[in-house]
Design a protein around this motif. Structure first.
Motif, mmCIF file in Angstrom:
data_model
loop_
_atom_site.group_PDB
_atom_site.id
_atom_site.type_symbol
_atom_site.label_atom_id
_atom_site.label_comp_id
_atom_site.label_asym_id
_atom_site.label_seq_id
_atom_site.Cartn_x
_atom_site.Cartn_y
_atom_site.Cartn_z
ATOM 1 N N PRO A 109 0.828 -1.212 0.000
ATOM 2 C CA PRO A 109 0.000 0.000 0.000
ATOM 3 C C PRO A 109 0.864 1.265 0.000
ATOM 4 N N LEU A 110 0.548 2.196 -0.878
ATOM 5 C CA LEU A 110 1.297 3.452 -0.924
ATOM 6 C C LEU A 110 0.917 4.381 0.221
ATOM 7 N N SER A 111 -0.123 4.043 0.944
ATOM 8 C CA SER A 111 -0.510 4.856 2.102
ATOM 9 C C SER A 111 0.415 4.589 3.290
ATOM 10 N N ALA A 112 1.210 3.518 3.219
ATOM 11 C CA ALA A 112 2.151 3.214 4.296
ATOM 12 C C ALA A 112 3.262 4.255 4.307
ATOM 13 N N PRO A 113 3.886 4.473 5.465
ATOM 14 C CA PRO A 113 5.008 5.410 5.506
ATOM 15 C C PRO A 113 6.170 4.888 4.666
ATOM 16 N N GLN A 114 7.123 5.751 4.401
ATOM 17 C CA GLN A 114 8.320 5.316 3.665
ATOM 18 C C GLN A 114 8.941 4.144 4.403
ATOM 19 N N ARG A 115 9.234 3.097 3.671
ATOM 20 C CA ARG A 115 9.817 1.906 4.283
ATOM 21 C C ARG A 115 10.922 1.340 3.413
ATOM 22 N N PHE A 116 11.764 0.548 4.030
ATOM 23 C CA PHE A 116 12.842 -0.162 3.364
ATOM 24 C C PHE A 116 12.562 -1.646 3.529
ATOM 25 N N TYR A 117 12.763 -2.391 2.454
ATOM 26 C CA TYR A 117 12.388 -3.809 2.456
ATOM 27 C C TYR A 117 13.608 -4.684 2.177
ATOM 28 N N ARG A 118 13.555 -5.902 2.708
ATOM 29 C CA ARG A 118 14.554 -6.904 2.377
ATOM 30 C C ARG A 118 13.862 -8.269 2.309
ATOM 31 N N LEU A 119 14.415 -9.091 1.466
ATOM 32 C CA LEU A 119 13.916 -10.449 1.289
ATOM 33 C C LEU A 119 14.987 -11.380 1.806
ATOM 34 N N SER A 120 14.610 -12.287 2.711
ATOM 35 C CA SER A 120 15.596 -13.194 3.280
ATOM 36 C C SER A 120 15.120 -14.639 3.191
ATOM 37 N N THR A 121 16.069 -15.539 3.291
ATOM 38 C CA THR A 121 15.782 -16.965 3.322
ATOM 39 C C THR A 121 16.375 -17.520 4.618
ATOM 40 N N PRO A 122 15.794 -18.584 5.123
ATOM 41 C CA PRO A 122 16.344 -19.132 6.390
ATOM 42 C C PRO A 122 17.756 -19.652 6.249
#
Length: 71
Positions: free
Chosen positions: A58-71
């Motif tokens: 959602p673009l209504s969320a605040p600015q965020r940084f994302y990462r994708l991880s695997t176990p």
């Protein structure tokens, strides 16, 4: 002018990746790039074959940084 319509406003940003067969993934976020605890947004279960996976952010969320991880 008559008959003109504004394009629909985007309310989501797509985020997609190729999930490798047999691999689980966790999508995490935090509000600051350099510090703060990573929070789990969602998890993706292992698939039997390589698969394109996506989620709408959602673009209504605040600015965020994302990462994708695997176990």
């Amino acid at each position: 002018m008559r008959g003109l319509k504004a394009p629909p406003r985007k309310i989501f940003a797509p985020l997609a990746f190729t999930a490798l067969a047999g691999q689980t993934y966790t999508l995490q976020y935090r509000d600051q790039a350099a510090f703060g605890n990573w929070q789990t947004l969602t998890q993706f279960a292992a698939r039997p074959a390589d698969t394109s996976v996506g989620i709408l952010i959602p673009l209504s969320a605040p600015q965020r940084f994302y990462r994708l991880s695997t176990p």
